[in-house]
Design an enzyme around this catalytic site. Sequence first.
Site, PDB file in Angstrom:
ATOM      1  CG  ASP A  68      -1.523  -0.800   1.181  1.00  0.00           C
ATOM      2  OD1 ASP A  68      -3.217  -0.189   0.683  1.00  0.00           O
ATOM      3  OD2 ASP A  68      -2.293  -1.760   1.853  1.00  0.00           O
ATOM      4  CG  ASP A 126      -8.364  -0.872  10.306  1.00  0.00           C
ATOM      5  OD1 ASP A 126      -8.630  -2.419   9.870  1.00  0.00           O
ATOM      6  OD2 ASP A 126      -9.542  -0.291   9.816  1.00  0.00           O
ATOM      7  CD  GLU A 168     -12.459  -3.872  -1.895  1.00  0.00           C
ATOM      8  OE1 GLU A 168     -12.261  -4.742  -1.404  1.00  0.00           O
ATOM      9  OE2 GLU A 168     -13.277  -3.337  -0.778  1.00  0.00           O
ATOM     10  CB  THR A 184     -11.945  -9.178  -2.668  1.00  0.00           C
ATOM     11  OG1 THR A 184     -13.311  -9.153  -2.612  1.00  0.00           O
ATOM     12  CG2 THR A 184     -11.402  -8.744  -2.340  1.00  0.00           C
ATOM     13  CD  GLU A 206      -6.073  -8.130  -3.158  1.00  0.00           C
ATOM     14  OE1 GLU A 206      -7.136  -8.406  -2.345  1.00  0.00           O
ATOM     15  OE2 GLU A 206      -5.814  -7.488  -3.547  1.00  0.00           O
ATOM     16  CG  LEU A 211     -10.917 -11.552   6.694  1.00  0.00           C
ATOM     17  CD1 LEU A 211     -11.926 -12.279   8.007  1.00  0.00           C
ATOM     18  CD2 LEU A 211      -9.780 -10.505   6.905  1.00  0.00           C
TER      19      LEU A 211
END
Length: 564
Positions: free
Chosen positions: A136, A184, A268, A428, A466, A469
């Site tokens: 990222d 997070d 996304e 995903t 991807e 989780l």
Amino acid sequence: MAFNLTHQLGALAGTPIKSGEMTTPSAESSLSVSPPSARMPISMNRNVSPPMSPVLGSRRADLSVACKAFAVETVEEQRTYKEGGIGGEKGKGGVPVFVMMPLDSVTMGNTVNRRKAMRASLQALKSAGVEGIMIDVWWGLVEREAPGAYNWGGYNELLEMAKKVGLKVQAVMSFHQCGGNVGDSVTIPLPQWVVEEVDKDPDLAYTDQWGRRNHEYISLGADTLPVLKGRTPVQCYSDFMRAFRDNFKHLLGDTIVEIQVGMGPAGELRYPSYPEQDGTWRFPGIGAFQCYDKYSLSSLKAAAEAYGKPEWGGTGPTDAGHYNNWPEDTQFFKKEDGGWNTEYGEFFLTWYSQMLLDHGERILSSAKSIFQDTSVKISVKIAGIHWHYGTRSHAPELTAGYYNTRFRDGYLPIAQMLARHNAIFNFTCIEMRDHEQPQDALCAPEKLVNQVALATLAAEVPLAGENALPRYDDHAHEQILKASALSFDQNSEGENREMCAFTYLRMNPELFKADNWGKFVGFVKKMGEGRDSDRCQEEVEREAEHFVHVTQPLVQEAAVALTH
């Protein structure tokens, strides 16, 4: 990245989509719901300390030398990155595996976080046969202080580390906020000067019908307005990508092989319709439309007038329920005589989804222009919204901006838009299986991914995947292997097609636990073989065991460093 959808578990397989209605599970159907522990948010796994096996110094030194030598040898065996087109090079099988880096790989001070751990981890991944890593590149870190003032410090070092080890890089242009969702552990807000502008003009934030503002990403309603210190949001994204290109031009195409362009919350292409912050939304709620900022409403008003129904332009649906309702709780989404299936519903949903497509088109046009003279590929991530997929209205997909119902394919227009810009469709929830999800909510991730695969086949756009989780079990790995082979329809023209790449979420201490690492290395090896390989499984597994053995010293070093 899809770090915020706590409940996207499991995997997908390959069942062709058939026309007609999806069968609702009967009362006799067995339900198999993932246990709470399996739904643990990504970041909660970071603090799990891996086991530290004692290794004698001399033996460890010998193994380290062997491991490094093995890593050098494997450089010569690099697979060609297959994102040049559908199915990759002729005669080349297998799907390259990338691994997502931790969200906080670069600190708020623009340095590499846990430098020693990062170096050891990258070496371990390389030695295990991993193709590369996904990083990222946070807007809120690089351009934090002032408009046009870019600080690439930590990324310069991190990308050089990847190059030195021989790993490829998927760089994500992360124009969204990190943090605020369940689990997070990292908070990276939008640039400070952007936050100040939003404070002055709250309508720059996505807004629901109750006036709740969402600050994860600038509302697409303001895309073309000079609301950020004289620049439009799209100009800001473009300038950022251009600065990235200029700063890292020496790595583009060689080390940096893909640019994933962030287009919304979690990176996304979608509206922030299911925000977990403060418990606003809980799985498997239908979410809520996010078009009530003044800029979006202005567009809706103009669309309604052009359609000849100006009375439809004042607001979105007022009978679409709340975030945690189910479709049948609402007048708009219910299966019989629901508003979604009326002329008004078609008008609104067409406008709402087209706004999202236009947003993607604007940013992709810019990205394509900026990177056209490089050999990097462009990709866009689409969310895997699989709950209530078995209903007629597909309410959670509609609130997110995907106009997908039992009677309409909402993913083909997205695939066609990506195809126009030679972009990759990244999806995903590739590890999900239907039976792992609560069937009373008619979750169907396998059928959803099949639909997306068919859409990308029809649009002739490469498909990458991807997992949603972290999963370390063989069941998830097997499901990913099956899904990446794209063998959903043996009668289709895409029978020799595979995913162009798979990105594994995520590098953390849990991955480097002995048992998890062993399974992961075996998984990477099998992904590299491809579905048409004529090698026996026993031979592949023996090679995987060898990889595990020679990477043991690096794995132990990485595991220890990551927990300190």
